[in-house]
Design a protein around this motif. Sequence first.
Motif, PDB file in Angstrom:
ATOM      1  N   SER A  63      43.972  58.746   7.332  1.00 32.75           N
ATOM      2  CA  SER A  63      45.317  58.323   7.718  1.00 32.75           C
ATOM      3  C   SER A  63      45.666  58.751   9.138  1.00 32.75           C
ATOM      4  CB  SER A  63      46.354  58.892   6.738  1.00 32.75           C
ATOM      5  OG  SER A  63      46.462  60.305   6.867  1.00 32.75           O
ATOM      6  N   HIS A  64      44.845  59.646   9.715  1.00 34.47           N
ATOM      7  CA  HIS A  64      45.053  60.104  11.089  1.00 34.47           C
ATOM      8  C   HIS A  64      44.055  59.485  12.059  1.00 34.47           C
ATOM      9  CE1 HIS A  64      48.109  63.099  10.066  1.00 34.47           C
ATOM     10  NE2 HIS A  64      47.385  63.377   9.003  1.00 34.47           N
ATOM     11  N   MET A  68      45.286  54.075  13.117  1.00 35.77           N
ATOM     12  CA  MET A  68      46.421  54.140  12.205  1.00 35.77           C
ATOM     13  C   MET A  68      47.753  54.232  12.931  1.00 35.77           C
ATOM     14  SD  MET A  68      45.508  53.637   9.137  1.00 35.77           S
ATOM     15  CE  MET A  68      46.987  54.156   8.258  1.00 35.77           C
ATOM     16  N   SER A  69      47.767  54.753  14.149  1.00 30.31           N
ATOM     17  CA  SER A  69      49.022  54.750  14.902  1.00 30.31           C
ATOM     18  C   SER A  69      49.454  53.317  15.198  1.00 30.31           C
ATOM     19  CB  SER A  69      48.877  55.543  16.202  1.00 30.31           C
ATOM     20  OG  SER A  69      47.869  54.998  17.032  1.00 30.31           O
ATOM     21  N   ILE A  72      50.729  51.770  11.852  1.00 30.09           N
ATOM     22  CA  ILE A  72      52.094  52.217  11.558  1.00 30.09           C
ATOM     23  C   ILE A  72      53.104  51.440  12.394  1.00 30.09           C
ATOM     24  CG2 ILE A  72      53.684  54.169  11.727  1.00 30.09           C
ATOM     25  CD1 ILE A  72      51.243  55.962  11.029  1.00 30.09           C
ATOM     26  N   ALA A  94      49.864  58.263   5.192  1.00 32.77           N
ATOM     27  CA  ALA A  94      50.488  57.934   6.476  1.00 32.77           C
ATOM     28  C   ALA A  94      51.995  57.756   6.338  1.00 32.77           C
ATOM     29  CB  ALA A  94      49.860  56.658   7.041  1.00 32.77           C
TER      30      ALA A  94
END
Length: 231
Positions: A63-64, A68-69, A72, A94
């Motif tokens: 999730s990191h 993933m940024s 999101i 996340a």
Amino acid sequence: MRIGVITFPGSLDDRDAQRAVRMAGAEPVALWHGDHDLQNVDAIVLPGGFSYGDYLRAGAIASHAPIMSEVIDAAERGVPVLGICNGFQMLTEAHLLPGGLIRNDHGSFIRRDQTIVVENADTAWTTDFEQGEEIVIPLKNAEGGFIASQTELDRLEGEGRVVFRYSGINPNGSLRDIAGITNERGNVVGLMPHPEHAIEAGFGPDTTLAMRSGIDGLRFFTSAIRALQTV
């Protein structure tokens, strides 16, 4: 229509998800976890598997991942995002979806063709279903038990954000038989069963009509295409 499928170290079903996108009539776009580029896709799939770091907690490290940024940000803009099995775990880690997924209550990996009830047919990934419809989708997981606080569970129920519920048997101890949920906007959906394994007759679950003829999973991907076409 371009739908991205992100590959993480340990992803098992990324190629299957790409094929499902193609079968539904969209262009699959292979994305890599270590990039910061979504390549202007219209929707995103986080596929199943056993991503790196799952030994800590399923989906916690993935999730990191750098991409993933971007996921999101895209989800917050309303881009449809589907998390399947390990992808569902990543979405909760996340904080794009509430709750979490823990070890199956019987302590074992499970693989079965699972009947689930469509509780919400208004999300970006379920518009081609009918509310209350029962569908059969393959399930395979070791950490598929959905948990949340009683307050959170009540909120999910009250806001109609339980999208799928296990029927006939609860295979992993998920609270309130929850198999899948959505965010408030309805563009992000996570579920433990694998729709990408029920897209083509001859290779899907058994049905009352014939062995391996189940294609209920294809409608997840046609739903997303339809949702994007109406934006």
